[in-house]
Design a protein around this motif. Structure first.
Motif, PDB file in Angstrom:
ATOM      1  N   PRO A  68      -8.657   3.412   0.320  1.00 31.01           N
ATOM      2  CA  PRO A  68      -8.313   3.593   1.736  1.00 31.01           C
ATOM      3  C   PRO A  68      -8.850   2.484   2.643  1.00 31.01           C
ATOM      4  O   PRO A  68      -8.343   2.292   3.736  1.00 31.01           O
ATOM      5  CB  PRO A  68      -8.951   4.954   2.085  1.00 31.01           C
ATOM      6  CG  PRO A  68     -10.014   5.160   1.056  1.00 31.01           C
ATOM      7  CD  PRO A  68      -9.550   4.472  -0.174  1.00 31.01           C
ATOM      8  N   ASN A  69      -9.857   1.748   2.145  1.00 34.75           N
ATOM      9  CA  ASN A  69     -10.455   0.704   2.988  1.00 34.75           C
ATOM     10  C   ASN A  69     -10.131  -0.698   2.482  1.00 34.75           C
ATOM     11  O   ASN A  69     -10.878  -1.647   2.778  1.00 34.75           O
ATOM     12  CB  ASN A  69     -11.972   0.908   3.054  1.00 34.75           C
ATOM     13  CG  ASN A  69     -12.297   2.226   3.733  1.00 34.75           C
ATOM     14  OD1 ASN A  69     -11.754   2.540   4.794  1.00 34.75           O
ATOM     15  ND2 ASN A  69     -13.154   3.024   3.107  1.00 34.75           N
TER      16      ASN A  69
ATOM     17  N   ILE B 121       3.959  -1.014   3.558  1.00 27.02           N
ATOM     18  CA  ILE B 121       3.435   0.339   3.319  1.00 27.02           C
ATOM     19  C   ILE B 121       4.614   1.234   2.951  1.00 27.02           C
ATOM     20  O   ILE B 121       5.671   1.187   3.593  1.00 27.02           O
ATOM     21  CB  ILE B 121       2.693   0.881   4.566  1.00 27.02           C
ATOM     22  CG1 ILE B 121       1.508  -0.029   4.909  1.00 27.02           C
ATOM     23  CG2 ILE B 121       2.213   2.312   4.329  1.00 27.02           C
ATOM     24  CD1 ILE B 121       0.721   0.393   6.137  1.00 27.02           C
TER      25      ILE B 121
ATOM     26  N   GLN C  63      -3.244  10.458   4.836  1.00 27.45           N
ATOM     27  CA  GLN C  63      -3.945   9.208   4.487  1.00 27.45           C
ATOM     28  C   GLN C  63      -3.186   7.991   5.011  1.00 27.45           C
ATOM     29  O   GLN C  63      -3.777   7.002   5.424  1.00 27.45           O
ATOM     30  CB  GLN C  63      -4.115   9.065   2.969  1.00 27.45           C
ATOM     31  CG  GLN C  63      -5.263   9.860   2.399  1.00 27.45           C
ATOM     32  CD  GLN C  63      -4.828  11.271   2.014  1.00 27.45           C
ATOM     33  OE1 GLN C  63      -3.894  11.836   2.602  1.00 27.45           O
ATOM     34  NE2 GLN C  63      -5.501  11.862   1.046  1.00 27.45           N
ATOM     35  N   VAL C  64      -1.843   8.076   4.954  1.00 29.76           N
ATOM     36  CA  VAL C  64      -1.026   6.947   5.432  1.00 29.76           C
ATOM     37  C   VAL C  64      -1.153   6.816   6.941  1.00 29.76           C
ATOM     38  O   VAL C  64      -1.326   5.705   7.466  1.00 29.76           O
ATOM     39  CB  VAL C  64       0.446   7.116   4.996  1.00 29.76           C
ATOM     40  CG1 VAL C  64       1.375   6.210   5.778  1.00 29.76           C
ATOM     41  CG2 VAL C  64       0.567   6.816   3.507  1.00 29.76           C
TER      42      VAL C  64
ATOM     43  N   GLU D  40      -3.671   7.718   8.744  1.00 31.74           N
ATOM     44  CA  GLU D  40      -5.022   7.218   9.045  1.00 31.74           C
ATOM     45  C   GLU D  40      -5.145   5.732   8.691  1.00 31.74           C
ATOM     46  O   GLU D  40      -5.768   4.963   9.416  1.00 31.74           O
ATOM     47  CB  GLU D  40      -6.072   8.050   8.282  1.00 31.74           C
ATOM     48  CG  GLU D  40      -6.221   9.438   8.888  1.00 31.74           C
ATOM     49  CD  GLU D  40      -7.038  10.398   8.014  1.00 31.74           C
ATOM     50  OE1 GLU D  40      -7.647   9.939   7.026  1.00 31.74           O
ATOM     51  OE2 GLU D  40      -7.038  11.608   8.318  1.00 31.74           O
ATOM     52  N   PHE D  41      -4.521   5.351   7.582  1.00 32.05           N
ATOM     53  CA  PHE D  41      -4.572   3.945   7.161  1.00 32.05           C
ATOM     54  C   PHE D  41      -3.924   3.055   8.229  1.00 32.05           C
ATOM     55  O   PHE D  41      -4.451   1.994   8.582  1.00 32.05           O
ATOM     56  CB  PHE D  41      -3.856   3.779   5.813  1.00 32.05           C
ATOM     57  CG  PHE D  41      -3.950   2.394   5.249  1.00 32.05           C
ATOM     58  CD1 PHE D  41      -5.079   1.994   4.558  1.00 32.05           C
ATOM     59  CD2 PHE D  41      -2.928   1.473   5.444  1.00 32.05           C
ATOM     60  CE1 PHE D  41      -5.183   0.701   4.047  1.00 32.05           C
ATOM     61  CE2 PHE D  41      -3.021   0.184   4.945  1.00 32.05           C
ATOM     62  CZ  PHE D  41      -4.152  -0.195   4.242  1.00 32.05           C
TER      63      PHE D  41
ATOM     64  N   SER E 187       1.607   5.645  -0.846  1.00 32.36           N
ATOM     65  CA  SER E 187       1.128   7.012  -1.036  1.00 32.36           C
ATOM     66  C   SER E 187       2.180   7.739  -1.870  1.00 32.36           C
ATOM     67  O   SER E 187       3.383   7.548  -1.659  1.00 32.36           O
ATOM     68  CB  SER E 187       0.973   7.656   0.336  1.00 32.36           C
ATOM     69  OG  SER E 187       1.006   9.038   0.227  1.00 32.36           O
TER      70      SER E 187
ATOM     71  N   VAL F  69      -3.166   4.168  -1.683  1.00 35.76           N
ATOM     72  CA  VAL F  69      -4.010   4.357  -0.498  1.00 35.76           C
ATOM     73  C   VAL F  69      -5.127   5.368  -0.749  1.00 35.76           C
ATOM     74  O   VAL F  69      -6.230   5.230  -0.212  1.00 35.76           O
ATOM     75  CB  VAL F  69      -3.150   4.754   0.735  1.00 35.76           C
ATOM     76  CG1 VAL F  69      -2.576   6.153   0.623  1.00 35.76           C
ATOM     77  CG2 VAL F  69      -3.942   4.621   2.028  1.00 35.76           C
TER      78      VAL F  69
ATOM     79  N   ARG G 279      -6.160   2.839  11.315  1.00 36.19           N
ATOM     80  CA  ARG G 279      -7.336   1.982  11.093  1.00 36.19           C
ATOM     81  C   ARG G 279      -6.972   0.498  11.097  1.00 36.19           C
ATOM     82  O   ARG G 279      -7.766  -0.341  11.462  1.00 36.19           O
ATOM     83  CB  ARG G 279      -7.973   2.314   9.736  1.00 36.19           C
ATOM     84  CG  ARG G 279      -9.069   3.334   9.780  1.00 36.19           C
ATOM     85  CD  ARG G 279      -9.940   3.277   8.525  1.00 36.19           C
ATOM     86  NE  ARG G 279      -9.195   3.287   7.283  1.00 36.19           N
ATOM     87  CZ  ARG G 279      -8.708   4.380   6.707  1.00 36.19           C
ATOM     88  NH1 ARG G 279      -8.883   5.554   7.273  1.00 36.19           N
ATOM     89  NH2 ARG G 279      -8.030   4.316   5.567  1.00 36.19           N
ATOM     90  N   ASN G 280      -5.733   0.199  10.648  1.00 34.75           N
ATOM     91  CA  ASN G 280      -5.349  -1.198  10.457  1.00 34.75           C
ATOM     92  C   ASN G 280      -4.319  -1.686  11.478  1.00 34.75           C
ATOM     93  O   ASN G 280      -3.706  -2.742  11.286  1.00 34.75           O
ATOM     94  CB  ASN G 280      -4.793  -1.393   9.038  1.00 34.75           C
ATOM     95  CG  ASN G 280      -5.878  -1.253   7.987  1.00 34.75           C
ATOM     96  OD1 ASN G 280      -6.670  -2.171   7.809  1.00 34.75           O
ATOM     97  ND2 ASN G 280      -5.925  -0.119   7.329  1.00 34.75           N
TER      98      ASN G 280
ATOM     99  N   VAL H 184       0.872  -1.179   0.000  1.00 33.49           N
ATOM    100  CA  VAL H 184       0.000   0.000   0.000  1.00 33.49           C
ATOM    101  C   VAL H 184       0.905   1.224   0.000  1.00 33.49           C
ATOM    102  O   VAL H 184       1.829   1.306   0.808  1.00 33.49           O
ATOM    103  CB  VAL H 184      -0.898   0.011   1.260  1.00 33.49           C
ATOM    104  CG1 VAL H 184      -1.820   1.227   1.246  1.00 33.49           C
ATOM    105  CG2 VAL H 184      -1.708  -1.276   1.358  1.00 33.49           C
TER     106      VAL H 184
END
Ligand SMILES: Cc1cc2nc3c(=O)[nH]c(=O)nc-3n(C[C@H](O)[C@H](O)[C@H](O)COP(=O)(O)O)c2cc1C
Length: 175
Positions: free
Chosen positions: A42-43, A54, A66-67, A69-70, A9, A38, A73-74, A7
């Protein structure tokens, strides 16, 4: 054969090129590799993958929101599988700043996140002045002037050590 997801960015596409090289190397070492931007996904579900990588570039001192947040989230799934992170920035063109332990952006990033990637990488990026807008070009030229880098507004300079990228590709194939 393991399934790897990378993943990434990017703003100007150089991190994507690095991902493509990593994919090629890992596939040559018998892995199956998927690359995901990403911002587009994003999901994306990481569950089907055996290993997670990543990669993100630096822009004005930071990896993209975004990175961050990714990763937040994960967090749980990232901790549960072999995982790696790499950063792309032009400070890494300097030999004393081109290792995970010596690159200030990577070190700062690791302090901000809870995830502890098993493997870390840092690669020098690319300067492409003609591609940038006026203010970005001036800002980067100024930073380059301060740090004794190229300032010619026509310059396109790739600092990436592709052998180091290949080494990282082998490392993620074996992790
Ligand atoms: C507007 C702008 C700001 C940047 N800021 C930084 C910075 O603060 N530190 C750094 O080391 N590199 C910086 N860079 C260099 C990028 O990290 C480098 O160009 C990288 O190759 C970009 O990768 P990408 O195309 O995947 O986004 C900047 C580049 C641009 C265009």
């Amino acid at each position: 054969m393991a399934n790897i997801i990378i993943v990434y960015s990017t703003t100007d596409g150089h991190t994507r090129r690095i991902c493509e090289q990593l994919k090629q190397v890992a596939e040559n070492h018998g892995q199956r590799v998927v690359i995901t931007f990403v911002d587009d996904e994003p999901n994306v579900d990481l569950e089907p993958y055996d290993k997670i990588v990543i990669g993100a570039s630096i822009r004005y001192g930071k990896h993209s929101q975004q990175v961050h947040e990714f990763i937040d989230r994960n967090q749980k799934i990232l901790e549960s599988k072999p995982s790696a992170f790499f950063s792309v920035n032009v400070v890494a063109r300097k030999p004393e700043k081109n290792q995970p332990e010596t690159n200030p952006y990577l070190q700062k990033f690791l302090q901000k996140i809870d995830w502890k990637p098993i493997k870390l990488g840092v690669f020098a990026g690319k300067i492409d002045y003609p591609r940038y807008g006026f203010w970005d070009r001036q800002a980067i030229r100024f930073i380059m002037w301060m740090t004794k880098g190229p300032t010619d507004p026509q310059a396109v300079v790739e600092f990436t050590d592709w052998d180091a990228v290949d080494d990282f590709g082998r490392m993620i194939a074996e992790m």
